[in-house]
Write an enzyme that holds these catalytic residues in place. Structure first.
Site, PDB file in Angstrom:
ATOM      1  N   VAL A   1      -6.398  -1.062   1.970  1.00  0.00           N
ATOM      2  CA  VAL A   1      -4.928  -0.482   1.347  1.00  0.00           C
ATOM      3  C   VAL A   1      -5.211   1.241   2.430  1.00  0.00           C
ATOM      4  O   VAL A   1      -5.812   2.264   2.139  1.00  0.00           O
ATOM      5  CB  VAL A   1      -4.980   0.397  -0.497  1.00  0.00           C
ATOM      6  N   HIS A   2      -4.299   0.940   3.156  1.00  0.00           N
ATOM      7  CA  HIS A   2      -3.965   2.274   4.490  1.00  0.00           C
ATOM      8  C   HIS A   2      -3.726   2.993   3.761  1.00  0.00           C
ATOM      9  O   HIS A   2      -3.439   4.733   4.046  1.00  0.00           O
ATOM     10  CB  HIS A   2      -3.165   1.746   5.555  1.00  0.00           C
ATOM     11  N   ASP A   3      -2.659   3.342   3.296  1.00  0.00           N
ATOM     12  CA  ASP A   3      -1.071   3.973   3.029  1.00  0.00           C
ATOM     13  C   ASP A   3      -2.115   5.569   2.000  1.00  0.00           C
ATOM     14  O   ASP A   3      -1.469   6.811   2.891  1.00  0.00           O
ATOM     15  CB  ASP A   3      -0.167   4.031   2.972  1.00  0.00           C
TER      16      ASP A   3
ATOM     17  N   THR B   1      -8.998   4.302   7.482  1.00  0.00           N
ATOM     18  CA  THR B   1      -7.983   3.567   6.928  1.00  0.00           C
ATOM     19  C   THR B   1      -9.047   1.420   6.316  1.00  0.00           C
ATOM     20  O   THR B   1      -8.577   1.611   5.197  1.00  0.00           O
ATOM     21  CB  THR B   1      -6.909   3.241   6.654  1.00  0.00           C
TER      22      THR B   1
ATOM     23  N   ASP C   1       0.609  -1.411  -0.113  1.00  0.00           N
ATOM     24  CA  ASP C   1       0.144  -0.384   0.012  1.00  0.00           C
ATOM     25  C   ASP C   1       0.877   1.393  -0.043  1.00  0.00           C
ATOM     26  O   ASP C   1       0.301   2.236  -0.239  1.00  0.00           O
ATOM     27  CB  ASP C   1      -1.002   0.134   1.476  1.00  0.00           C
TER      28      ASP C   1
END
Ligand code: BDR
Ligand code: CA
Length: 375
Positions: free
Chosen positions: A286-288, A239, A61
């Site tokens: 998908v965190h970032d 997120t 991510d």
């Protein structure tokens, strides 16, 4: 006691920072949601791009976040500073170089960061990111090399050269930033803002208490949150709601843009891995990219000013982010044999924390940017 004093100083600095820059968001960036069908073309016609450093541990991510930055005219990426995290630095460093080569942006300097957390052994997340950090997808060996400076040195030099101008998008363990702040305690006040993917007020993903980035280097996270820097925290609370669909992975894969296509390959492999292992309920989180997305378009998230502390002493809870919404800032009950009872502190916000996200709108934005479609 010294630690307490440091903390207190950080709190006061932090409060001053917020007061001095009331809305915190840069002028012109806090638009109402209805106005923000932001295409890359629209954005190109706007004000000068804002300068950022991406501190990262690529990471599947992380790769999406880096690609998003490289496809967003609102930002100018001044440097990428890989750190050990999702996989060791031996992978995160060449991965950052690879991603820049894929995007044709080898002009951006990459500086090697810390190969391990400040005080702890490195714990990685290869079970999600693959042994190579890119979902096991093999991309060619990078031809470009990192610069000679270390990540903390480069961060310090760039920030010092343009006080108040640079923002940092921090999407890995915070070791590099903590090292830079240790070497230069005035540095936090020179950074325009730090946007952190990390932490959680609603339970962790690596332990019940801790989010991965805070878990890997809680001591570094504590230094950063107590530094007085102007921080936005984009944690799991938001997120976890950003889930890519299989159709969106397909759109990335079939993109004519090498960046979108590479993102699609990485996400396809990650989806397969997550489904095999049953991790994250089989969902492709998908965190970032949201840390960068909400920097570009603040209306993607709803923020609240909180006081954040990082648990560093827990046997089971190290890396937990504890969010105080109001006074008092109270610590755990003192031990019987402790000389002094810990004082309570008044409430002083040290971070703006994302509590909600318009995930639908953000996901479309992300896919549009990576595939060059306009929404
Ligand atoms: C964070 O941890 C890493 O695995 C991801 O890249 C993200 O930065 C999510 O907890
Ligand atoms: Ca990351």
């Amino acid at each position: 006691m010294e630690e307490f004093n440091l903390s207190r100083r950080g709190l006061l600095l932090g409060a001053a920072g917020f007061a001095a820059d009331a809305a915190f968001a840069d002028p012109g960036t806090s638009r109402p949601a209805a106005e923000s069908a932001i295409t890359a073309a629209d954005a190109g016609a706007r004000a000068a791009p804002r300068r950022i450093i991406i501190d990262t541990d690529p990471g599947v991510d992380d790769a999406l976040a880096i690609f998003l930055a490289l496809r967003s005219p609102e930002v100018k990426v001044e440097a990428i500073t890989p750190v050990a995290g999702n996989v060791p630095l031996d992978f995160t460093l060449p991965n950052a170089l690879r991603l820049l080569e894929i995007a044709g942006r080898t002009d951006i300097p990459v500086a090697a960061g810390a190969s391990r957390p400040l005080k702890r052994r490195l714990v990685t997340a290869a079970h999600v990111h693959g042994n190579n950090g890119l979902g096991g997808v093999e991309f060619p060996l990078p031809k470009v090399k990192p610069v000679a400076e270390t990540a903390p040195q480069l961060i310090r030099r760039l920030v010092r050269a343009s006080p108040g101008e640079l923002s940092i998008i921090a999407i890995g363990p915070l070791t590099n930033l903590a090292l830079a702040f240790r070497a230069d305690p005035q540095l936090p006040s020179q950074i325009r803002s730090i946007h952190i993917m990390g932490g959680s007020l609603s339970g962790g993903n690596i332990t019940p208490a801790a989010e991965f980035n805070s878990y890997v280097d809680p001591e570094a996270a504590q230094i950063v949150y107590r530094s007085g820097a102007r921080i936005t925290m984009i944690g799991l609370d938001v997120t976890r709601k950003v889930v890519l669909s299989e159709a969106q992975v397909g759109m990335l894969e079939s993109s004519a843009d090498p960046v979108g296509h590479a993102a699609g390959r990485i996400m396809r492999a990650t989806l397969a891995q997550i489904r095999r292992s049953g991790l994250e309920g089989g969902q492709l989180l998908v965190h970032d990219p949201l840390a960068l997305g909400s920097f570009i378009e603040p209306s993607f998230v709803r923020l609240q000013d909180l006081h954040i502390e990082i648990e560093t002493t827990g046997e089971l809870t190290a890396g937990e982010t504890v969010g105080y919404r109001k006074a008092p800032i109270r610590r755990s009950a003192p031990w019987v044999d402790a000389p002094d009872a810990a004082a309570e502190l008044p409430f002083l916000a040290n971070a703006r924390v994302a509590l909600d996200v318009d995930s639908e709108r953000f996901r479309s934005f992300l896919i549009d940017r990576l595939t060059h479609r306009s929404s």
